[in-house]
Structure formats: C-alpha cells, structure tokens
Design an enzyme around this catalytic site. Structure first.
Site, PDB file in Angstrom:
ATOM      1  N   TYR A 176      -7.394  97.884  36.354  1.00 26.77           N
ATOM      2  CA  TYR A 176      -6.472  96.748  36.237  1.00 26.77           C
ATOM      3  C   TYR A 176      -7.215  95.477  35.827  1.00 26.77           C
ATOM      4  O   TYR A 176      -6.808  94.776  34.898  1.00 26.77           O
ATOM      5  CB  TYR A 176      -5.755  96.529  37.565  1.00 26.77           C
ATOM      6  CG  TYR A 176      -4.847  95.317  37.572  1.00 26.77           C
ATOM      7  CD1 TYR A 176      -3.589  95.374  36.988  1.00 26.77           C
ATOM      8  CD2 TYR A 176      -5.252  94.117  38.148  1.00 26.77           C
ATOM      9  CE1 TYR A 176      -2.755  94.269  36.979  1.00 26.77           C
ATOM     10  CE2 TYR A 176      -4.431  93.012  38.154  1.00 26.77           C
ATOM     11  CZ  TYR A 176      -3.183  93.088  37.564  1.00 26.77           C
ATOM     12  OH  TYR A 176      -2.366  91.987  37.552  1.00 26.77           O
TER      13      TYR A 176
ATOM     14  N   SER B 190      -3.640  87.939  34.270  1.00 27.17           N
ATOM     15  CA  SER B 190      -3.773  87.747  35.709  1.00 27.17           C
ATOM     16  C   SER B 190      -5.105  87.054  35.969  1.00 27.17           C
ATOM     17  O   SER B 190      -6.023  87.157  35.150  1.00 27.17           O
ATOM     18  CB  SER B 190      -3.758  89.107  36.423  1.00 27.17           C
ATOM     19  OG  SER B 190      -4.243  89.004  37.745  1.00 27.17           O
TER      20      SER B 190
END
Length: 263
Positions: free
Chosen positions: A158, A145
């Site tokens: 995350y 990401s």
C-alpha cells in the site's frame, strides 16, 4: 442541491472513481453542489445506483474496476455521451493492504493493490487526458495518502503504491502540460473511511497529528474542488497533504513528552 455561492464547476463534467463511498462520495457530492455533472465510477452497484437516483439528472453511475481499461473507458465515454464532455478526472479509487510485518509478509495482496492503486490512476489519467487533449485541456486530481510521503512499517504494498501515485502525478503533470491538462495530487490522513476502519483514528490523531481535529471526507472534497477549479489554473504537479500537519512533523506535545521521559 446546488450551491449557487460556489458554482465553480457549472457547465463542467467530472468522473470520480470510487465515487460512491467514503472520500469519493464526499468529492462527488461537493462537485455536484459546485454545479458539475458527475459520472460515478465504482464497483459498488447498490451504492452507485442509489447515488444516481438521489441526484437525478446530474449524476450517472457506471460500474467500474479501475484496473480494467475497458471499464475505465466506459466511464469516460459515459461522461462524453451523456453529459457532453469531460473536464475533470478524479482518480480516487483505492484499496488498502494487509497490515503484516515485512519479514513475514507473503505479498498475496501485492498484485491487486498495485493494479487498483497505481494502474487504476494510470488508466484514468490516460483515458481522460486523451479526451481533454482534443478539447482544450482539463484537470486531473489524484488521491494518494500520507502513507506515500511518510515512511512507516507494515502495509508495504500500500505504501509503495501511494508513493508511486505521487511520482506518477509529477511525471504526468510535466508531460500533459503541453496539451493543457493539469495534474495534481491530494494526500489525506486520519480520515475515517471503510479502508481504515480497523484503526482508531481518534487515537492516532491524539498521538501524532499537530492539529487536534479529526478530518472528514468533506476536507478532501474541498481541496479537490479547489484543484479542479480555475482558482488552481497555475497549479500543476503538486502534492497537497490534507493531514492536520502530520507530514510537517511530530505533534509538539508528543515530542515534549518523549523528551521529558528521557531526562
């Protein structure tokens, strides 16, 4: 339906973790159109079974928790046993984190985020590469990401996990080159999926993204197809953002507005 014009994966077998929904489903369907047979490794049994039925003889579904080595191995074994081999591993499965300020975060989601997002990639890469090393090589495509590239607040676990995937990709690319396995990484951003459903992606694009276009799973799938195919035969160890220019910098209009406000 197969896409005869771009049958780049004809005769090849792929495993796509998290392949029953979101970006993973887009990758699964694109690989199938390119001629591949695909094992969908996903914990969502109804969605995975439906995808298998939809694509008849070219998709097999295996219930998988990517943080569990035995179920990851089962996906690899299914690829080999049912389709005759394994040429492409796409480590796509991932989970989000709790959007809490760092100073008050209790890190309750830390273990699960790290196990799925990092250990899951490690296990998928290892188990696939063991087979590939003995059968002429292959391609591994990891999904990270832009949260692993650009710093930001909140969702600390995350962001850390996605940064780890990037470094792991580069380390594995170096080590596995000796056995003919290419390892690359895609960093998507601002693509509506279940993992970011709580955020208004259109608003984020308007505020941040230079290219004023909302991305889709198909954009990541096309990039995954390229990295899995022979067109990328000389590419390994790269991190390729699919983000409308977000990692390049702040949108020009946003920056100009800030500068005018300060004058």
């Amino acid at each position: 339906m197969r896409d005869s014009a771009t049958g780049e994966l004809v005769g090849r077998v792929a495993v796509v973790t998290g392949g029953a929904g979101g970006i993973g489903r887009g990758i699964t369907e694109r690989f199938v159109r390119a001629g591949a047979r695909v094992v969908v490794a996903d914990p969502d049994v109804p969605a995975g079974a439906a995808l298998e039925r939809e694509h008849a003889d070219v998709v097999a579904f295996v219930p998988v928790d990517v943080a569990d080595a035995d179920t990851v191995q089962a996906a690899v074994d299914t690829a080999v046993g049912r389709f005759g081999g394994l040429d492409v591993m796409c480590n796509n499965a991932g989970v989000g984190g709790s959007p809490q300020p760092f100073l008050t975060d209790d890190f309750a989601d830390f273990d699960r985020v790290m196990h799925v997002n990092v250990l899951g990639v490690m296990l998928g890469t290892q188990r696939a590469a063991r087979h590939m090393a003995e059968h002429g090589g292959g391609a591994i495509v990891n999904i990270t990401s832009i949260g692993g590239i650009n710093a930001g607040s909140s969702v600390s676990a995350y962001r850390a996990s996605k940064a780890a995937v990037i470094h792991l990709t580069r380390c594995n690319a170096i080590e596995l080159a000796a056995v003919g396995v290419r390892v690359n990484c895609i960093a998507p951003a601002h693509i509506p999926t279940a993992i970011n459903a709580a955020f208004d992606q259109n608003a984020i694009v308007r505020a941040m993204q230079p290219l004023q276009r909302l991305g889709a799973p198909a954009d990541v799938a096309e990039t995954a197809l390229f990295l899995a195919s022979d067109r990328a035969a000389q590419i390994t160890g790269v991190v390729l953002p699919v983000d409308g220019g977000t990692t390049a910098g702040v949108r020009a209009q946003s920056l100009q507005g800030l500068l005018r406000a300060e004058m």
